[in-house]
Design an enzyme around this catalytic site. Sequence first.
Site, PDB file in Angstrom:
ATOM      1  N   GLU A 481       0.746  -1.194   0.046  1.00 16.27           N
ATOM      2  CA  GLU A 481      -0.010   0.119  -0.055  1.00 16.27           C
ATOM      3  C   GLU A 481       0.954   1.220  -0.188  1.00 16.27           C
ATOM      4  O   GLU A 481       0.612   2.148  -0.788  1.00 16.27           O
ATOM      5  CB  GLU A 481      -1.012  -0.073   1.207  1.00 16.27           C
ATOM      6  CG  GLU A 481      -1.754   1.266   1.309  1.00 16.27           C
ATOM      7  CD  GLU A 481      -2.517   1.523   0.022  1.00 16.27           C
ATOM      8  OE1 GLU A 481      -2.817   0.718  -0.677  1.00 16.27           O
ATOM      9  OE2 GLU A 481      -3.139   2.582  -0.071  1.00 16.27           O
ATOM     10  N   LYS A 485       0.749   3.940  -2.739  1.00 21.83           N
ATOM     11  CA  LYS A 485       0.642   5.530  -2.382  1.00 21.83           C
ATOM     12  C   LYS A 485       1.541   6.429  -3.118  1.00 21.83           C
ATOM     13  O   LYS A 485       1.244   7.685  -3.827  1.00 21.83           O
ATOM     14  CB  LYS A 485       0.601   5.931  -1.038  1.00 21.83           C
ATOM     15  CG  LYS A 485      -0.723   5.425  -0.136  1.00 21.83           C
ATOM     16  CD  LYS A 485      -1.947   6.355  -0.258  1.00 21.83           C
ATOM     17  CE  LYS A 485      -2.931   6.097  -1.522  1.00 21.83           C
ATOM     18  NZ  LYS A 485      -3.398   4.828  -1.639  1.00 21.83           N
ATOM     19  N   LYS A 603     -11.160   8.310  -9.524  1.00 19.74           N
ATOM     20  CA  LYS A 603     -11.487   7.850  -8.030  1.00 19.74           C
ATOM     21  C   LYS A 603     -12.286   6.449  -7.927  1.00 19.74           C
ATOM     22  O   LYS A 603     -11.904   5.618  -7.206  1.00 19.74           O
ATOM     23  CB  LYS A 603     -12.432   8.713  -7.460  1.00 19.74           C
ATOM     24  CG  LYS A 603     -12.765   8.351  -6.059  1.00 19.74           C
ATOM     25  CD  LYS A 603     -11.565   8.193  -5.064  1.00 19.74           C
ATOM     26  CE  LYS A 603     -11.777   8.004  -3.827  1.00 19.74           C
ATOM     27  NZ  LYS A 603     -10.481   7.453  -3.167  1.00 19.74           N
TER      28      LYS A 603
HETATM   29  C1  AGP Z   1      -6.029   3.772  -4.272  1.00 18.65           C
HETATM   30  O1  AGP Z   1      -5.515   4.941  -3.834  1.00 18.65           O
HETATM   31  C2  AGP Z   1      -6.547   3.870  -5.830  1.00 18.65           C
HETATM   32  N1  AGP Z   1      -7.462   5.073  -5.740  1.00 18.65           N
HETATM   33  C3  AGP Z   1      -7.131   2.550  -6.485  1.00 18.65           C
HETATM   34  O2  AGP Z   1      -6.015   1.564  -6.214  1.00 18.65           O
HETATM   35  C4  AGP Z   1      -8.496   2.217  -5.767  1.00 18.65           C
HETATM   36  O3  AGP Z   1      -8.049   1.650  -4.467  1.00 18.65           O
HETATM   37  C5  AGP Z   1      -8.698   0.782  -6.338  1.00 18.65           C
HETATM   38  O4  AGP Z   1      -9.233   1.422  -7.865  1.00 18.65           O
HETATM   39  C6  AGP Z   1     -10.104  -0.024  -5.972  1.00 18.65           C
HETATM   40  O5  AGP Z   1     -11.173   1.027  -5.755  1.00 18.65           O
HETATM   41  P1  AGP Z   1     -12.352   0.607  -4.925  1.00 18.65           P
HETATM   42  O6  AGP Z   1     -11.741   0.421  -3.536  1.00 18.65           O
HETATM   43  O7  AGP Z   1     -13.416   1.718  -4.966  1.00 18.65           O
HETATM   44  O8  AGP Z   1     -12.863  -0.598  -5.608  1.00 18.65           O
END
Ligand code: AGP
Length: 608
Positions: A481, A485, A603
Amino acid sequence: MCGIVGYIGQEPAAPILLDGLSKLEYRGYDSAGIAVFDGASIRMEKTVGRLRVLQELTQNGETMPGFCGIGHTRWATHGCPSDTNAHPHMNREHTIAVVHNGIIENYAKLKAALQKKGYEFVSETDTEVLAHLLTEYYRGDPIKAIEKVLSRVEGSYALGIMFLDHPHHIYAARKDSPLIVGFSGTGKFIASDVPAILKHTRTVYYMENEEIVSLSMEHIRFYNLDGEPLEKQPVTINWDIHAAEKGGFPHFMLKEIYEQPKAIRDTISPRIQGDDVALEELGLSDEQIRSIRKINIVACGSAYHAGVTGKYVLEGLARIPVEVDLASEFRYRDPILEADTLVIVISQSGETADSLAALREAKGRGAKVLGIVNVVGSSIAREADNVLYTWAGPEISVATTKAYSCQIAALYLLALKFAKVRGQIDPSDFSQMLQDLRNLPEQVEQLLGQKEQIQFFANRFLATEHVFFIGRGIDYAISLEASLKLKEISYIHSEAYAAGELKHGTISLIENGTLVVALATQENLYPKTISNIVEVKSRGAFVMALTNEDHKEMEHTADYVLYIPKTNRFFTNSLAIVPLQLFAYYISLGRGLDVDKPRNLAKSVTVE
Ligand code: AGP
């Protein structure tokens, strides 16, 4: 989280309420509503969907005359997004209206007691309990009724309240959810956040926990929960409107990093009742929990990294075999799922296409699916057999922080529940771990105090091109993680590596000055990780180590050391990730990048 606005003054209230709510839209919401005293009754309009729907419904407030009212944008926690679940909530007689931001942790018990007394509920929300409880205690004095209600309520709240027989007054109270009081030459305001009222006034009072306020054209009066008057000093807001949307933080990501203590508390506290974990929302009987033979965790990105931590914690505590898959791989690998397999799909947005497809694949193969989701009523939440919601509130920054922290907190609760039901944990260890869980929010708060130190260190590595994050066990999960980040917001290439695996090839990439971030929070693996640090240092690496506060000797091995407070070894991810989120944030900031909206990213990835 929800947004609250209230107004009493010389101008029509409804347009001011609607405009104020529009300034709170950034907080994320799924429905909205307003209530206004129209001279004879409390008129209410509320609807699911965007604020625009409410504006059209009320012709931007024209159809709701009156000079005193409250408004709300709802971010669902209890009960899906719907007209009925939208706020305000009123009692049957329509003599009391309430808007609420927060979580009433003991709402189920209060609701049952009120239903026994004949109160009828129309919504699924925790908030409606407040409207009926105020009715139960109201004998003509709003402050006394509010005091009595709040003495019975557990949890977090920011409240706006109207009483029909006090038509030219608004009342408010707060505990743990922010609320401010503002005043101008023509009116008085309550709001969840500064943006809602900034166009009217820059003079505000910040309400403290367990304070009540009464607003009328003539006065602003504050009280404590014993009904004693309080003297407060107003402050002047100097933010510009954009800074205000972020609560004074320069970016949503930093604001959300700082919201982690509350988000973790909101996710954990309602589910720790006495000396036990209460997870009725799992929809699993003890018998069903005992019959689980295997768990498959499926997710994407940071949610997948939370799942890797989940594997170590569930296997370590509940002794259930766990397999973790990237959703984009799971859905195409023709997975072997037995009927006694529990599939857990983790998703902040609840709309990630790969994760939703994986959920459908699992259900199609007869597996029971549990969602760990942040957005109430999202597709994954609706299609899962059961949902364990993370109550992180809306997460605006593309890079997840508080939602990830709440996902791992939810997994801790699950692992403890399963371990206890399956007789895999000693009662005293169980109690101690519950206490360790309760301590996490405060420990995260403590780590946020390292902000300046981390920013100073990050500024030394703005030009670095490669970073390696290494760790063993849960430290490896944290590395995954932390590396993502950094990558996603700084555009620096980084890799997470199981520390014991480096020597099988990748260590050839380590050269003079390579930055290696070594996680060493797992006491049982500490000596091994020390060896790995020595290994990379002997090849010229610059090592930042992150370890437990009682390992001060690390300073003789690593070049720079960050410490985390003591907690159970299964929970160290919740603490270690905080400085590493800040590290990524300050590197991105120092490189002048768009922290909240990194290039190429969305997002919620709702496409394959
Ligand atoms: C994490 O910082 C990212 N924005 C991305 O990896 C995200 O965790 C992933 O797309 C999963 O999204 P969700 O948790 O909305 O399913």
